[in-house]
Write an enzyme that holds these catalytic residues in place. Structure first.
Site, PDB file in Angstrom:
ATOM      1  N   ARG A 223       0.863  -1.181   0.000  1.00 57.77           N
ATOM      2  CA  ARG A 223       0.000   0.000   0.000  1.00 57.77           C
ATOM      3  C   ARG A 223       0.900   1.232   0.000  1.00 57.77           C
ATOM      4  NH1 ARG A 223      -3.644  -2.696  -1.387  1.00 57.77           N
ATOM      5  NH2 ARG A 223      -5.733  -2.940  -0.465  1.00 57.77           N
ATOM      6  N   HIS A 271      -0.812  -0.209  -9.932  1.00 58.76           N
ATOM      7  CA  HIS A 271      -1.488  -1.146  -9.017  1.00 58.76           C
ATOM      8  C   HIS A 271      -1.949  -2.404  -9.756  1.00 58.76           C
ATOM      9  CE1 HIS A 271      -3.693  -1.285  -4.900  1.00 58.76           C
ATOM     10  NE2 HIS A 271      -3.335  -2.489  -5.302  1.00 58.76           N
TER      11      HIS A 271
END
Lengths: 308, 308
Positions: A223, A271
């Protein structure tokens, strides 16, 4: 018939979940959520809207449509006692191994330097490390972190791992707690695979990045907010860190004016290091609903205090 | 004491061989060659000068300092009956696996496309194949080819192999002889790992390259002349081939005006996919000399007719 509601901001993903779960659980009603949907027994959710939970008083379990539940746990109206289960693996581990192994091989064999030599029209052999000379650390030894650590060790890299609570795994040198500085000091490549929690937010700041050896590389596939962006950029600019591969960011999509886009020592991907494979995810949720209905624990339940 | 002579165009390499073999075989004289060196029992050679063999009438075995013996076999004054042994593996297999796995992961996970997206400042997810959807072929199943094929199969790619004579290897779909067209038709990535011989020179011409499926990629880590350069460039220009990774070339260093340097679909490295590791090579030669002196066959002997 028990009702399952799908709430997902992307219509294609929502529809995919609806079709897959409908096929796997034909004795359930499966529908995508819209304002005024009847109360359901189960929800599969990704970034549910603010008022979603107000209209769902009968939920028994909330299934996160992905592995990370940090956004869900911060939902302002998440009911306090509602059990949350998250996707575990579902093909993501294999993809994480591919992504990390590619990046580590690229660093080890200096493919970027060779690409630059090609562009310069220069024929020159570079000294290269052997696998045994490139120690890799994995920060976070959950399902994904452990799978990546084990695969890298099996491939021949010396692998260390750091976890919140003490752990022992064959072929991985395990650190926890106070061992952080020693752990980081031994990482030529550091792979971040920990969840985003109150403890890990902003964890990799200037001080902790400085504990990595000079010339180390960072791979963040966890993250974005685990790392303080400005501190990372400073460490890259001084050359303390040789490079960073970033798949995750504090804001996604990454804003167009963010310096990561153009930093010569940053490689970024949007991502995509590990996409939840829709069919495997649906099978996992379906089998957990079956378990619940047999009176068994569903697996993958989140500990809200720990944050994952 | 038996004499070993080292003949190598690079002084550092010659000296390294001399020191390593001297330590491993203290009951032998080990010296680097110069004009007028006394006749030796064994030679370790890389690109020996034209008159080398004229002054070495007593050689029992010639050890090639590398895996490929194509240059040695074309030496105009190589004595007809002299046995030649070549380095087998010596750390090269591991390096070949690294090089090929990196390139195949790069192709599979579209890291080049993602790099281009970063440069364009564009945040976009691309469809990506799973390992099981990317069939890889290995042309040449010798020591190195087999090691690469097995490693790729163990990692989860569907792997085929093509060899001169029929072979059978677990987890590798084996082709030989007439099966070439079927073999090539099933390769999304083709890895060349065959020796350069009269049969393989110019083997990958326009016709055989056209047997690869559209969008396939080529990795040449064997010898440059296996491929017809102009035919490869034509196949890249039409888009029949998506890309080529080349570590070896017909002339090395690759001439500055060769189009490979700047071709957008060519990635090149300067013959570094697998370097003979000096210590492992010296140990291999020393143990073969010991075997010879015990009256045993030394291993690694070259079949001159086959060319490897």
């Amino acid at each position: 018939m028990p009702r399952i509601v799908i709430v997902h901001p992307e219509a294609v993903s929502a529809e995919r979940w609806r079709i897959d779960l409908g096929r796997l659980l034909p004795d359930h009603v499966v529908e995508t959520w819209s304002l005024g949907s009847p109360p359901a027994d189960y929800a599969v959710a990704w970034n549910p809207p603010a008022d979603f939970f107000d209209q769902q008083p009968a939920l028994k379990v909330l299934f996160s449509a992905g592995a990370g539940v940090d956004a869900l746990l911060q939902h302002p109206r998440l009911p306090a006692g509602l059990p949350i289960a998250r996707i575990e693996d579902a093909g993501m581990g294999d993809q994480m191994v591919e992504y990390c192994l590619h990046e580590i091989l690229r660093i080890q064999r200096r493919f970027d330097d060779y690409q630059a030599l090609q562009q310069a029209g220069e024929w020159r052999e570079l000294p290269v490390a052997r696998r045994s000379e490139l120690p890799v650390g994995v920060f976070g030894l959950g399902v994904l972190g452990l799978q990546v650590a084990r695969a890298l060790a099996a491939f021949g890299y010396p692998v260390s791992g750091y976890s919140r609570s003490p752990a022992a795994h064959e072929s991985i040198r395990c650190f926890s707690g106070d061992g952080l500085r020693e752990f980081l000091g031994g990482c030529q490549v550091l792979v971040l695979l920990a969840p985003l929690t109150a403890q890990t937010r902003g964890f990799f700041n200037a001080e902790r990045l400085s504990w990595l050896p000079r010339g180390a590389s960072l791979i963040n596939v966890a993250r974005g907010p685990l790392v303080v962006d400005d501190d990372l950029i400073a460490a890259l600019d001084t050359g303390h860190l040789a490079g960073a591969t970033l798949d995750v960011f504090a804001r996604e999509p990454l804003p167009a004016d963010h310096p990561f886009w153009r930093h010569p020592r940053v490689r970024m991907t949007p991502h995509v290091s590990a996409l939840t494979l829709a069919d495997l995810s649906a099978r996992q949720v379906a089998s957990r609903i079956r378990a619940l209905e047999r009176g068994e624990p569903p697996g993958g339940l989140v500990d809200r205090e720990q944050g994952y």
